[in-house]
Design an enzyme around this catalytic site. Structure first.
Site, short mmCIF file in Angstrom:
data_model
loop_
_atom_site.label_atom_id
_atom_site.label_comp_id
_atom_site.label_asym_id
_atom_site.label_seq_id
_atom_site.Cartn_x
_atom_site.Cartn_y
_atom_site.Cartn_z
CD GLU A 1 -24.59 4.62 2.24
OE1 GLU A 1 -24.33 5.61 2.65
OE2 GLU A 1 -24.31 4.06 0.91
CD GLU B 1 -24.06 1.45 -4.01
OE1 GLU B 1 -23.13 1.94 -3.61
OE2 GLU B 1 -25.22 2.01 -3.63
O1 G3I Z 1 -21.76 17.20 -10.62
C1 G3I Z 1 -20.55 17.88 -10.03
C2 G3I Z 1 -19.87 18.79 -10.76
O2 G3I Z 1 -20.38 19.90 -11.42
C3 G3I Z 1 -18.77 19.50 -9.75
O3 G3I Z 1 -17.80 20.36 -10.78
C4 G3I Z 1 -18.10 18.48 -9.14
C5 G3I Z 1 -16.85 18.92 -8.30
O4 G3I Z 1 -17.37 19.17 -7.01
O5 G3I Z 1 -19.02 17.81 -8.28
C6 G3I Z 1 -19.88 17.15 -9.06
O6 G3I Z 1 -20.74 16.33 -8.23
C7 G3I Z 1 -20.42 15.17 -7.68
C8 G3I Z 1 -21.18 13.84 -8.15
O7 G3I Z 1 -20.46 12.80 -7.48
C9 G3I Z 1 -20.77 13.64 -9.55
O8 G3I Z 1 -19.58 13.61 -9.93
C10 G3I Z 1 -20.29 15.48 -6.20
O9 G3I Z 1 -19.39 16.32 -5.81
C11 G3I Z 1 -19.78 13.93 -5.60
O10 G3I Z 1 -20.17 14.15 -4.10
C12 G3I Z 1 -20.71 12.98 -5.99
O11 G3I Z 1 -20.18 11.72 -5.38
C13 G3I Z 1 -20.89 10.67 -5.48
C14 G3I Z 1 -21.24 10.07 -4.17
O12 G3I Z 1 -21.98 8.89 -4.14
C15 G3I Z 1 -21.92 11.18 -3.23
O13 G3I Z 1 -23.30 11.20 -3.82
C16 G3I Z 1 -20.23 9.45 -6.27
O14 G3I Z 1 -20.23 9.91 -7.71
C17 G3I Z 1 -21.00 8.29 -6.33
O15 G3I Z 1 -20.41 7.11 -6.75
C18 G3I Z 1 -21.31 7.76 -4.84
O16 G3I Z 1 -22.13 6.65 -4.89
C19 G3I Z 1 -22.54 6.05 -3.43
C20 G3I Z 1 -23.87 5.88 -3.40
O17 G3I Z 1 -24.62 6.72 -3.86
C21 G3I Z 1 -24.15 5.22 -2.08
N1 G3I Z 1 -23.46 3.97 -1.60
C22 G3I Z 1 -21.95 4.62 -1.69
C23 G3I Z 1 -21.60 5.18 -3.24
C24 G3I Z 1 -20.04 5.71 -2.88
O18 G3I Z 1 -20.02 6.52 -2.13
#
Ligand code: G3I
Length: 376
Positions: free
Chosen positions: A161, A266
């Site tokens: 991105e 994705e």
């Molecule tokens: O693991 C922690 C957990 O311990 C905590 O209790 C919880 C509450 O805050 O957060 C958890 O971490 C979260 C993680 O996903 C695992 O669930 C993060 O806050 C959250 O920001 C993270 O979101 C991910 C997001 O990327 C940001 O990294 C999504 O799962 C994931 O599907 C999403 O994927 C992205 C790709 O990497 C790039 N392209 C876009 C796509 C969608 O945004």
């Protein structure tokens, strides 16, 4: 006299059983089998699936998919949370799972403007570091992480991105501090770390003209400098009315023209109403829950299941038509209950973006996708 029970008489009972307990896994046609002559069929794995805690999802993954992508655990913030601390345990399990199942293993992602700890861009006083310092930090991260899985992770989302929908380069700290050549350095170091791994540029909304033109320019520049880039990832965070089918086809053909592999990396289809005119996947835009944005909290009506199924079918028809240019289609999650759409762009919704439901059962969208490949 023994009464012969005809098979036809058993069908209604079988139908009832399927209705009640669902279609058993071993009775479902495998997605990876249906598309084995077309492209890899992959899915993103979350932590619970990687550790094996979510056994039901693991069973679906082993049955239906031949490629896996780490949804989160290989992002900088998780794998390299502090300057001198790496946490490789989840990624080691992820790679081991992929090897055990002989899957195409994808590392996601080495350089991204999101989920990168603040310390990466700051000195001890909290001031922005200079170009040389940030290049050194990027180099160490890439050589350490991609180097650890040398010969084991088959493809890397090297840069994620880096381009805005209108074609401007994203004004990330990577660009501001290093300059545009941060992309080239990232690909060069990823190749140095693992000479055999395929190297990708990955982004969302890749059908937008501006973004497409800039991505093509960037790839051509890397190619002209002899920098290895094997593929372009079109993320595939799509909706019921975007991308327009013709623009999707135009874009994937334009990327294929570069002589690189094209992947849908994705894939999910958001059937929920979007706040504003939101499209894409910029996770920094997040909205509070309002009821009208969460219309199917109690379940998705059959009519909407059918609409989702036909949307998946029309998109997959294009992907299947160009299976000579597309090498992988990866779904962004195993089932609806783990989709990021449950919390983005609106927190706390009930999403229905994938092929399996919250009870691990294939949805009508699954059947529609299988039919595209002739339903082996
Ligand atoms: O693991 C922690 C957990 O311990 C905590 O209790 C919880 C509450 O805050 O957060 C958890 O971490 C979260 C993680 O996903 C695992 O669930 C993060 O806050 C959250 O920001 C993270 O979101 C991910 C997001 O990327 C940001 O990294 C999504 O799962 C994931 O599907 C999403 O994927 C992205 C790709 O990497 C790039 N392209 C876009 C796509 C969608 O945004």
């Amino acid at each position: 006299m023994e009464r012969k029970i005809k098979v036809a008489q058993l069908l209604p009972i079988a139908g009832l059983i399927v209705l009640v307990i669902g279609c058993p896994l071993n009775a479902q046609p495998a997605l990876k089998g249906a598309f084995k002559h077309a492209f890899y069929i992959g899915t993103a794995l979350n932590r619970n699936q990687i550790t094996g805690a979510d056994k039901n999802s693991v069973a679906i993954v082993e049955k239906h998919f031949n490629s896996i992508t780490a949804e989160n655990i290989l992002k900088w913030v998780y794998v390299h949370p502090e300057p001198t601390r790496y946490d490789f345990a989840p990624a080691d399990s992820f790679v081991a799972f992929g090897e055990k199942n002989k899957m195409f293993i994808v590392g996601h992602t080495l350089v991204w403007h999101n989920q990168t700890p603040r310390w990466v861009f700051a000195d001890d006083a909290g001031k922005p570091v200079d170009r040389e310092t940030l290049l050194q930090r990027m180099k160490e991260h890439i050589l350490t992480v991609a180097g650890r899985y040398k010969g084991r992770i088959h493809g890397w989302d090297v840069v994620n991105e880096a381009v805005e929908d209108d074609g401007q380069l994203r004004q990330s700290k990577w660009l501001q501090i290093i300059g545009e050549d941060y992309l080239q350095k990232a690909f060069e170091w990823a190749h140095e770390a693992d000479p055999k791994a395929e190297l990708y540029y990955n982004d969302y909304n890749m059908w937008h003209t501006g973004k497409r033109q800039t991505v093509i320019r960037l790839v051509r520049e890397l190619q002209s400098k002899g920098v290895r880039i094997d593929g372009i990832g079109m993320q595939g965070h799509w909706g019921m009315d975007y991308p327009p089918l013709d623009e999707l086809e135009t874009s994937l053909l334009a990327y294929a023209e570069l002589g690189v592999k094209v992947m849908i990396t994705e894939l999910d289809i958001n059937i929920l109403p979007n706040p504003g005119s939101h499209q894409g996947a910029d996770i920094t835009q997040n909205y509070a829950l309002q009821q009208e944005l969460n219309p199917y909290a109690a379940g998705l009506p059959d009519s909407m299941q059918a609409k989702l199924a036909s949307r998946y079918a029309e998109l997959f028809k294009i992907l299947y038509k160009h299976r000579d240019k597309i090498t992988r289609v990866t779904f962004w999650g195993v089932h609806d209950g783990v989709s990021w759409h449950n919390n983005w762009p609106v927190r706390g919704r009930t999403a229905y973006s994938l092929l399996f439901d919250r009870k691990y059962q294939p949805k009508p969208a699954f059947d529609a996708v299988i039919r595209i490949a002739g339903g082996e």
